[in-house]
Design an enzyme around this catalytic site. Structure first.
Site, PDB file in Angstrom:
ATOM      1  N   SER A   8     -41.080  36.639  28.204  1.00  0.00           N
ATOM      2  CA  SER A   8     -39.847  36.194  27.548  1.00  0.00           C
ATOM      3  C   SER A   8     -39.883  36.591  26.079  1.00  0.00           C
ATOM      4  O   SER A   8     -40.788  36.202  25.337  1.00  0.00           O
ATOM      5  CB  SER A   8     -39.707  34.678  27.664  1.00  0.00           C
ATOM      6  OG  SER A   8     -38.747  34.225  26.725  1.00  0.00           O
ATOM      7  N   HIS A  31     -37.781  39.375  30.166  1.00  0.00           N
ATOM      8  CA  HIS A  31     -36.995  38.154  30.377  1.00  0.00           C
ATOM      9  C   HIS A  31     -36.239  37.836  29.086  1.00  0.00           C
ATOM     10  O   HIS A  31     -36.841  37.684  28.019  1.00  0.00           O
ATOM     11  CB  HIS A  31     -37.942  37.014  30.752  1.00  0.00           C
ATOM     12  CG  HIS A  31     -37.265  35.717  31.076  1.00  0.00           C
ATOM     13  ND1 HIS A  31     -36.763  35.421  32.322  1.00  0.00           N
ATOM     14  CD2 HIS A  31     -37.013  34.626  30.311  1.00  0.00           C
ATOM     15  CE1 HIS A  31     -36.241  34.196  32.317  1.00  0.00           C
ATOM     16  NE2 HIS A  31     -36.376  33.694  31.102  1.00  0.00           N
ATOM     17  N   ASP A  33     -33.673  35.296  27.216  1.00  0.00           N
ATOM     18  CA  ASP A  33     -33.121  33.942  27.252  1.00  0.00           C
ATOM     19  C   ASP A  33     -31.845  33.859  26.421  1.00  0.00           C
ATOM     20  O   ASP A  33     -31.887  33.887  25.194  1.00  0.00           O
ATOM     21  CB  ASP A  33     -34.154  32.944  26.717  1.00  0.00           C
ATOM     22  CG  ASP A  33     -35.302  32.755  27.680  1.00  0.00           C
ATOM     23  OD1 ASP A  33     -35.038  32.419  28.855  1.00  0.00           O
ATOM     24  OD2 ASP A  33     -36.463  32.949  27.275  1.00  0.00           O
ATOM     25  N   HIS A  64     -31.688  35.426  31.678  1.00  0.00           N
ATOM     26  CA  HIS A  64     -31.655  34.009  32.058  1.00  0.00           C
ATOM     27  C   HIS A  64     -30.581  33.349  31.204  1.00  0.00           C
ATOM     28  O   HIS A  64     -30.786  33.128  30.011  1.00  0.00           O
ATOM     29  CB  HIS A  64     -33.046  33.406  31.809  1.00  0.00           C
ATOM     30  CG  HIS A  64     -33.130  31.934  32.045  1.00  0.00           C
ATOM     31  ND1 HIS A  64     -34.183  31.166  31.574  1.00  0.00           N
ATOM     32  CD2 HIS A  64     -32.314  31.072  32.705  1.00  0.00           C
ATOM     33  CE1 HIS A  64     -34.003  29.903  31.936  1.00  0.00           C
ATOM     34  NE2 HIS A  64     -32.869  29.810  32.598  1.00  0.00           N
ATOM     35  N   MET A  66     -28.625  30.477  29.922  1.00  0.00           N
ATOM     36  CA  MET A  66     -28.542  29.027  29.736  1.00  0.00           C
ATOM     37  C   MET A  66     -27.247  28.758  28.977  1.00  0.00           C
ATOM     38  O   MET A  66     -27.240  28.457  27.788  1.00  0.00           O
ATOM     39  CB  MET A  66     -29.779  28.527  28.979  1.00  0.00           C
ATOM     40  CG  MET A  66     -31.034  28.549  29.856  1.00  0.00           C
ATOM     41  SD  MET A  66     -32.560  28.575  28.887  1.00  0.00           S
ATOM     42  CE  MET A  66     -32.679  30.336  28.599  1.00  0.00           C
ATOM     43  N   MET A 135     -37.310  25.870  36.910  1.00  0.00           N
ATOM     44  CA  MET A 135     -37.743  25.667  35.519  1.00  0.00           C
ATOM     45  C   MET A 135     -38.904  24.677  35.472  1.00  0.00           C
ATOM     46  O   MET A 135     -38.846  23.616  36.093  1.00  0.00           O
ATOM     47  CB  MET A 135     -36.604  25.113  34.660  1.00  0.00           C
ATOM     48  CG  MET A 135     -35.443  26.066  34.414  1.00  0.00           C
ATOM     49  SD  MET A 135     -35.852  27.524  33.442  1.00  0.00           S
ATOM     50  CE  MET A 135     -36.442  26.813  31.918  1.00  0.00           C
ATOM     51  N   ASP A 173     -40.573  29.376  35.067  1.00  0.00           N
ATOM     52  CA  ASP A 173     -40.309  29.668  33.652  1.00  0.00           C
ATOM     53  C   ASP A 173     -40.505  28.407  32.834  1.00  0.00           C
ATOM     54  O   ASP A 173     -39.850  27.395  33.080  1.00  0.00           O
ATOM     55  CB  ASP A 173     -38.860  30.174  33.528  1.00  0.00           C
ATOM     56  CG  ASP A 173     -38.459  30.497  32.093  1.00  0.00           C
ATOM     57  OD1 ASP A 173     -39.331  30.534  31.203  1.00  0.00           O
ATOM     58  OD2 ASP A 173     -37.245  30.721  31.878  1.00  0.00           O
TER      59      ASP A 173
END
Ligand code: DX5
Ligand code: ZN
Length: 228
Positions: A8, A31, A33, A64, A66, A135, A173
């Site tokens: 990440s 990855h 975020d 990913h 969010m 998660m 993750d």
């Protein structure tokens, strides 16, 4: 499928992202975020930065998201060329339609569960997705402690997905490090995100390979590898 490592970049130096990605050349994915300060109490980056990374990185991007309203805001990441786009089921109005949209745009479709979200109610959605993300911290920040309480859910998700060589990947993750990755692999995870464990040290490339070694060994002897 063998073990995959997705570092990440949340823990990387945002002022030198292309260089940072260049230090994890043996990783399987980058990855990314994406946080919108609505779904989570933090703000990171969005589509323009992802587009820039797609131009500069040879590795595929695992985005990913969010974010609130992924039904509307997730497909552009697939359109831009992200190899994998993961939305949170807690935020999606119509996860089936969204997963189909993402796949239709050529991306792998991922669905994420926060630590308190159970997996069983979503068992029927597994046929619509390419990856389930369980998660192992509350989404929002890197560097948090791994939540051991989530291990039974990883195990349950693996039961629902089936054993080795399944179409649906099982990603973990949050707080994944050399001291927690084996627990995740033993429980059935096969794609491992790690932020601080990769980028906090002096050699991110070596950290990726150390994580891969531990996860490969642990999953080779795991119960689920021999079942189904
Ligand atoms: C947390 C993010 C994670 C985070 C992991 O909301 O989804 O990807 O970067 O960082 P570590 O590995 O430091 O917990
Ligand atoms: Zn993440």
């Amino acid at each position: 499928m063998s073990v995959q490592i997705a570092p990440s970049i949340l823990s990387a130096d945002f002022a030198h992202l292309a260089d940072e990605v260049g230090r994890i050349g043996t990783a399987d994915w980058v990855h990314v975020d994406v946080m919108d300060n609505h779904f989570v109490p933090n703000l990171t980056l969005g589509l323009p930065v992802v587009e820039a990374l797609l131009r500069s990185s040879a590795l595929p991007l695992d985005c990913h998201l969010m974010i609130a309203d992924p039904d509307r805001w997730a497909p552009p990441y697939a359109e831009a060329g992200a190899g994998s786009v993961t939305f949170h089921v807690e935020a999606a109005a119509d996860p089936v339609r969204l997963a189909r949209d993402l796949r239709g745009l050529g991306a792998r479709a991922g669905m994420a569960l926060k630590p308190a979200t159970p997996v069983d109610p979503y068992a029927e959605l597994l046929g619509e997705i390419d990856m389930l993300l369980v998660m192992t911290v509350e989404p929002g920040f890197g560097g948090q402690a791994f939540l051991d309480d989530v291990i039974p859910k990883i195990r349950r998700a693996r039961e629902l997905i089936g054993g080795r060589e399944q179409a649906v990947w099982l990603q973990v993750d949050g707080g994944v490090s050399e001291s927690t990755i084996e627990r995740c692999a033993e429980a059935g995870a096969d794609v491992f995100v790690a932020g601080s464990a990769v980028f906090a040290g002096v050699d991110p490339g070596a950290a990726v390979e150390a994580l891969r070694g531990r996860a490969t060994e642990a999953s080779a002897t795991a119960w689920w590898a021999h079942t189904h």
